[in-house]
Structures are given as structure tokens and as C-alpha cells.
Motif scaffolding. Structure first.
Motif, PDB file in Angstrom:
ATOM      1  N   LEU A  54       0.813  -1.221   0.000  1.00  0.00           N
ATOM      2  CA  LEU A  54       0.000   0.000   0.000  1.00  0.00           C
ATOM      3  C   LEU A  54       0.847   1.272   0.000  1.00  0.00           C
ATOM      4  O   LEU A  54       0.394   2.326   0.446  1.00  0.00           O
ATOM      5  CB  LEU A  54      -0.972   0.035   1.180  1.00  0.00           C
ATOM      6  CG  LEU A  54      -2.185  -0.875   1.080  1.00  0.00           C
ATOM      7  CD1 LEU A  54      -3.057  -0.717   2.319  1.00  0.00           C
ATOM      8  CD2 LEU A  54      -2.998  -0.609  -0.168  1.00  0.00           C
ATOM      9  N   LYS A  55       2.075   1.171  -0.478  1.00  0.00           N
ATOM     10  CA  LYS A  55       2.905   2.364  -0.611  1.00  0.00           C
ATOM     11  C   LYS A  55       2.226   3.294  -1.614  1.00  0.00           C
ATOM     12  O   LYS A  55       1.741   2.851  -2.647  1.00  0.00           O
ATOM     13  CB  LYS A  55       4.300   1.966  -1.111  1.00  0.00           C
ATOM     14  CG  LYS A  55       5.232   3.125  -1.265  1.00  0.00           C
ATOM     15  CD  LYS A  55       6.604   2.660  -1.698  1.00  0.00           C
ATOM     16  CE  LYS A  55       7.516   3.851  -1.830  1.00  0.00           C
ATOM     17  NZ  LYS A  55       8.855   3.449  -2.207  1.00  0.00           N
ATOM     18  N   GLU A  56       2.196   4.576  -1.287  1.00  0.00           N
ATOM     19  CA  GLU A  56       1.547   5.530  -2.180  1.00  0.00           C
ATOM     20  C   GLU A  56       2.189   5.473  -3.561  1.00  0.00           C
ATOM     21  O   GLU A  56       3.416   5.474  -3.675  1.00  0.00           O
ATOM     22  CB  GLU A  56       1.648   6.954  -1.631  1.00  0.00           C
ATOM     23  CG  GLU A  56       0.746   7.197  -0.449  1.00  0.00           C
ATOM     24  CD  GLU A  56      -0.722   7.014  -0.774  1.00  0.00           C
ATOM     25  OE1 GLU A  56      -1.165   7.416  -1.869  1.00  0.00           O
ATOM     26  OE2 GLU A  56      -1.436   6.444   0.061  1.00  0.00           O
ATOM     27  N   PRO A  57       1.366   5.424  -4.608  1.00  0.00           N
ATOM     28  CA  PRO A  57       1.940   5.368  -5.958  1.00  0.00           C
ATOM     29  C   PRO A  57       2.657   6.660  -6.308  1.00  0.00           C
ATOM     30  O   PRO A  57       2.295   7.739  -5.832  1.00  0.00           O
ATOM     31  CB  PRO A  57       0.738   5.139  -6.865  1.00  0.00           C
ATOM     32  CG  PRO A  57      -0.450   5.514  -6.064  1.00  0.00           C
ATOM     33  CD  PRO A  57      -0.077   5.400  -4.617  1.00  0.00           C
ATOM     34  N   ARG A  58       3.673   6.505  -7.136  1.00  0.00           N
ATOM     35  CA  ARG A  58       4.394   7.687  -7.620  1.00  0.00           C
ATOM     36  C   ARG A  58       3.509   8.427  -8.601  1.00  0.00           C
ATOM     37  O   ARG A  58       2.790   7.818  -9.377  1.00  0.00           O
ATOM     38  CB  ARG A  58       5.672   7.265  -8.330  1.00  0.00           C
ATOM     39  CG  ARG A  58       6.661   6.646  -7.401  1.00  0.00           C
ATOM     40  CD  ARG A  58       7.779   6.125  -8.211  1.00  0.00           C
ATOM     41  NE  ARG A  58       7.456   4.738  -8.535  1.00  0.00           N
ATOM     42  CZ  ARG A  58       8.316   3.750  -8.498  1.00  0.00           C
ATOM     43  NH1 ARG A  58       9.566   3.987  -8.207  1.00  0.00           N
ATOM     44  NH2 ARG A  58       7.953   2.530  -8.768  1.00  0.00           N
ATOM     45  N   SER A  59       3.588   9.716  -8.573  1.00  0.00           N
ATOM     46  CA  SER A  59       2.821  10.536  -9.499  1.00  0.00           C
ATOM     47  C   SER A  59       3.648  10.758 -10.753  1.00  0.00           C
ATOM     48  O   SER A  59       4.696  11.401 -10.714  1.00  0.00           O
ATOM     49  CB  SER A  59       2.462  11.873  -8.856  1.00  0.00           C
ATOM     50  OG  SER A  59       1.892  12.721  -9.818  1.00  0.00           O
ATOM     51  N   LEU A  60       3.182  10.233 -11.858  1.00  0.00           N
ATOM     52  CA  LEU A  60       3.885  10.442 -13.121  1.00  0.00           C
ATOM     53  C   LEU A  60       3.742  11.885 -13.581  1.00  0.00           C
ATOM     54  O   LEU A  60       4.600  12.404 -14.271  1.00  0.00           O
ATOM     55  CB  LEU A  60       3.354   9.492 -14.194  1.00  0.00           C
ATOM     56  CG  LEU A  60       3.624   8.014 -13.940  1.00  0.00           C
ATOM     57  CD1 LEU A  60       2.987   7.167 -15.032  1.00  0.00           C
ATOM     58  CD2 LEU A  60       5.099   7.728 -13.843  1.00  0.00           C
ATOM     59  N   ASP A  61       2.629  12.545 -13.189  1.00  0.00           N
ATOM     60  CA  ASP A  61       2.416  13.931 -13.589  1.00  0.00           C
ATOM     61  C   ASP A  61       3.487  14.852 -13.021  1.00  0.00           C
ATOM     62  O   ASP A  61       3.916  15.790 -13.661  1.00  0.00           O
ATOM     63  CB  ASP A  61       1.041  14.422 -13.116  1.00  0.00           C
ATOM     64  CG  ASP A  61      -0.088  13.633 -13.743  1.00  0.00           C
ATOM     65  OD1 ASP A  61       0.124  13.057 -14.833  1.00  0.00           O
ATOM     66  OD2 ASP A  61      -1.168  13.579 -13.139  1.00  0.00           O
ATOM     67  N   ALA A  62       3.926  14.555 -11.812  1.00  0.00           N
ATOM     68  CA  ALA A  62       4.929  15.408 -11.162  1.00  0.00           C
ATOM     69  C   ALA A  62       6.305  15.230 -11.795  1.00  0.00           C
ATOM     70  O   ALA A  62       7.189  16.020 -11.565  1.00  0.00           O
ATOM     71  CB  ALA A  62       5.007  15.080  -9.677  1.00  0.00           C
ATOM     72  N   HIS A  63       6.473  14.196 -12.603  1.00  0.00           N
ATOM     73  CA  HIS A  63       7.775  13.914 -13.189  1.00  0.00           C
ATOM     74  C   HIS A  63       7.739  14.028 -14.712  1.00  0.00           C
ATOM     75  O   HIS A  63       8.485  13.367 -15.407  1.00  0.00           O
ATOM     76  CB  HIS A  63       8.244  12.526 -12.764  1.00  0.00           C
ATOM     77  CG  HIS A  63       8.401  12.410 -11.291  1.00  0.00           C
ATOM     78  ND1 HIS A  63       7.409  11.933 -10.485  1.00  0.00           N
ATOM     79  CD2 HIS A  63       9.418  12.754 -10.475  1.00  0.00           C
ATOM     80  CE1 HIS A  63       7.813  11.964  -9.240  1.00  0.00           C
ATOM     81  NE2 HIS A  63       9.016  12.457  -9.197  1.00  0.00           N
ATOM     82  N   GLU A  64       6.840  14.839 -15.230  1.00  0.00           N
ATOM     83  CA  GLU A  64       6.713  14.988 -16.673  1.00  0.00           C
ATOM     84  C   GLU A  64       7.947  15.625 -17.287  1.00  0.00           C
ATOM     85  O   GLU A  64       8.237  15.428 -18.445  1.00  0.00           O
ATOM     86  CB  GLU A  64       5.473  15.831 -17.011  1.00  0.00           C
ATOM     87  CG  GLU A  64       4.194  15.167 -16.609  1.00  0.00           C
ATOM     88  CD  GLU A  64       3.449  14.604 -17.795  1.00  0.00           C
ATOM     89  OE1 GLU A  64       3.675  15.079 -18.903  1.00  0.00           O
ATOM     90  OE2 GLU A  64       2.648  13.708 -17.593  1.00  0.00           O
ATOM     91  N   ASP A  65       8.682  16.385 -16.505  1.00  0.00           N
ATOM     92  CA  ASP A  65       9.907  16.998 -17.006  1.00  0.00           C
ATOM     93  C   ASP A  65      10.879  15.882 -17.359  1.00  0.00           C
ATOM     94  O   ASP A  65      11.234  15.067 -16.543  1.00  0.00           O
ATOM     95  CB  ASP A  65      10.507  17.912 -15.932  1.00  0.00           C
ATOM     96  CG  ASP A  65      11.766  18.604 -16.397  1.00  0.00           C
ATOM     97  OD1 ASP A  65      11.979  18.683 -17.622  1.00  0.00           O
ATOM     98  OD2 ASP A  65      12.533  19.054 -15.532  1.00  0.00           O
ATOM     99  N   SER A  66      11.306  15.857 -18.600  1.00  0.00           N
ATOM    100  CA  SER A  66      12.143  14.750 -19.057  1.00  0.00           C
ATOM    101  C   SER A  66      13.631  14.997 -18.815  1.00  0.00           C
ATOM    102  O   SER A  66      14.468  14.286 -19.336  1.00  0.00           O
ATOM    103  CB  SER A  66      11.881  14.489 -20.544  1.00  0.00           C
ATOM    104  OG  SER A  66      12.237  15.632 -21.296  1.00  0.00           O
TER     105      SER A  66
END
Length: 125
Positions: A54-66
Motif C-alpha cells: 500500500l505504498k503511495e503510488p508515484r505521481s507520473l504527472d509530477a515527473h513529466e519533465d524529461s
């Protein structure tokens, strides 16, 4: 969002996480083997730590910077040649370690690194 309590996460692991994680790992790889199922498979790969504890999922939106990411073409080539089989082995070894309880402290960081092992995708957080 704040992490759930250690007790809640431990209970989840004992009741659901230990058996559901290997199933999700292998379902994700089956889906990744198909062109149509690959996007769902990739999302499942990113959710494996959540399924386990139940670890909180990583937010892909916060890492959109490539910034710092390898090119998509290189990552795709790596996935086709190496990532699909290495990631599958890595994830199944981590699943086995998690089931043994003693190996759980090693399994959790292995699952955290799974997107990188599979496709060279780096998470900042």
C-alpha cells in the motif's frame, strides 16, 4: 497524500500483498507482451509497490519533465532487447523475496527500481 500507517500497510501485506504481487507482476508482463495491453502493463508495473505494501503510488504527472531521462527511442530499444526479460526476472525475484518476509527489506527497493530496470525510466521521488 500521506502514507498509510505502518500497521495498515503490514496488515495489507499479510492479507493481500504477499499473494497479489506475484499475480500483478506476471499479469503486467503478459500485457506488456501485447501492443494493445502495453500501456496497462506499464501502469501495473508502476503500481507494484502499492500492491505489495500500500505504498503511495508515484505521481507520473509530477515527473513529466524529461530532464535526465534517456531518449524514448533508446528506452524502447532497451525494453525490446533487455528490459522485458530482465525486468520480469527482477520483479519475480523481488516477489519471492517479499514472500519470504526476511527478504522484504530488499524486495521493496527492488520494486521501486523496477521501472528503471525495465525501461531505464528514472523517477526523481
Amino acid at each position: 497524500m500521506a502514507q498509510r500507517s505502518l500497521l495498515t500497510r503490514a496488515l495489507w501485506f499479510v492479507v493481500v500483498g504477499w499473494w497479489a504481487t506475484p499475480a500483478v507482476v506476471n499479469a503486467a508482463w503478459f500485457l506488456c507482451a501485447t501492443v494493445v495491453g502495453a500501456p496497462i502493463g506499464i501502469k501495473l508495473i508502476n503500481l507494484i509497490p502499492t500492491v505489495l505494501t500500500l505504498k503511495e503510488p508515484r505521481s507520473l504527472d509530477a515527473h513529466e519533465d524529461s530532464t535526465g531521462q534517456r531518449s524514448l527511442a533508446l528506452r524502447a530499444l532497451y525494453f525490446v532487447l533487455v528490459g522485458w526479460w530482465l525486468g520480469w526476472i527482477w520483479a519475480n525475484v523481488a516477489s519471492f523475496l517479499a514472500i519470504t518476509i526476511v527478504g522484504l527489506p530488499l524486495a521493496v527497493p527492488m520494486f521501486d527500481r523496477l521501472p528503471y530496470v525495465t525501461s531505464l525510466y528514472r523517477f526523481d521521488g
